[in-house]
Design an enzyme around this catalytic site. Structure first.
Site, short mmCIF file in Angstrom:
data_model
loop_
_atom_site.label_atom_id
_atom_site.label_comp_id
_atom_site.label_asym_id
_atom_site.label_seq_id
_atom_site.Cartn_x
_atom_site.Cartn_y
_atom_site.Cartn_z
N TYR A 97 0.86 -1.18 0.10
CA TYR A 97 0.16 0.12 0.10
C TYR A 97 0.79 1.34 0.02
O TYR A 97 0.76 2.22 -0.60
CB TYR A 97 -0.82 -0.05 1.24
N ASN A 118 -12.90 -1.05 -5.13
CA ASN A 118 -12.70 -1.79 -6.58
C ASN A 118 -13.71 -2.61 -7.07
O ASN A 118 -14.48 -3.45 -6.50
CB ASN A 118 -11.44 -2.56 -6.47
N CYS A 126 -6.32 -6.03 -6.86
CA CYS A 126 -6.26 -5.41 -5.66
C CYS A 126 -5.55 -6.76 -4.62
O CYS A 126 -4.86 -6.34 -3.76
CB CYS A 126 -7.55 -5.04 -4.84
N HIS A 127 -5.51 -7.99 -5.06
CA HIS A 127 -4.92 -9.03 -4.19
C HIS A 127 -3.33 -8.76 -4.30
O HIS A 127 -2.89 -9.17 -3.39
CB HIS A 127 -5.51 -10.36 -4.55
N GLU A 157 -0.89 -17.31 -8.45
CA GLU A 157 -0.17 -16.60 -9.43
C GLU A 157 1.32 -17.05 -9.29
O GLU A 157 2.14 -17.21 -10.27
CB GLU A 157 -0.24 -15.21 -9.43
#
Length: 163
Positions: A97, A118, A126-127, A157
């Site tokens: 952040y 979002n 946002c993850h 990912e």
């Protein structure tokens, strides 16, 4: 994410995390929402919703898949700036952040609030935004289902990029 009835969505399809609902305006995706398991699916009946479903399902198989989805973001200029910064984070990577706040000359909490609002949670990833000392939150939650989803998405990912 706000609770909404299935009537407000154009399509609802099954995902590894539960039913995902889609809403469109002027041939652009404007909302993705995760719904509770007991919601009836609403098949994708047009080419646009079929494309979004296909793109997301390909991502669920392989996070390297570059999503090509036409969307429209509705939010304040600040939210839009945060979402664009988040959209630029490559799959398999994270930013804090604070990293995003520094880039936008604002505070980490303001970035977190924009993440919370979002409207297309998998397209604007946002993850991939984490706290300096841990995962932070996801969709306004610090524990529970949403945090499990955040962990699963990050693991998915990272695994895709190790393969």
């Amino acid at each position: 994410m706000a609770k909404q009835t299935p009537k407000t969505f154009d399509a609802i399809f099954a995902s590894p995390f539960g039913p995902i609902a889609m809403a469109f305006h002027n041939q652009k995706l404007i909302r993705l929402t995760l719904l509770s398991e007991d919601v009836e699916l609403k098949p994708t009946s047009d080419l646009l919703s079929q494309q979004v479903e296909s793109e997301l399902k390909q991502y669920f198989v392989n996070a390297k898949h570059p999503m090509n989805i036409d969307f429209e973001l509705r939010g304040t200029p600040f939210q839009q700036a945060v979402w664009q910064a988040i959209k630029a984070i490559p799959a398999g990577q994270t930013r804090t952040y604070g990293d995003i706040a520094k880039k936008l000359k604002t505070g980490p909490r303001a970035v977190g609030q924009a993440c919370r609002t979002n409207p297309i949670f998998l397209i604007i990833p946002c993850h991939r935004v984490v706290a300096t000392g841990g995962l932070g939150g996801y969709a306004g939650a610090k524990a529970g289902t949403w945090m499990h989803i955040k962990k699963d998405l990050l693991s998915h990912e990272q695994a895709s990029f190790r393969a």
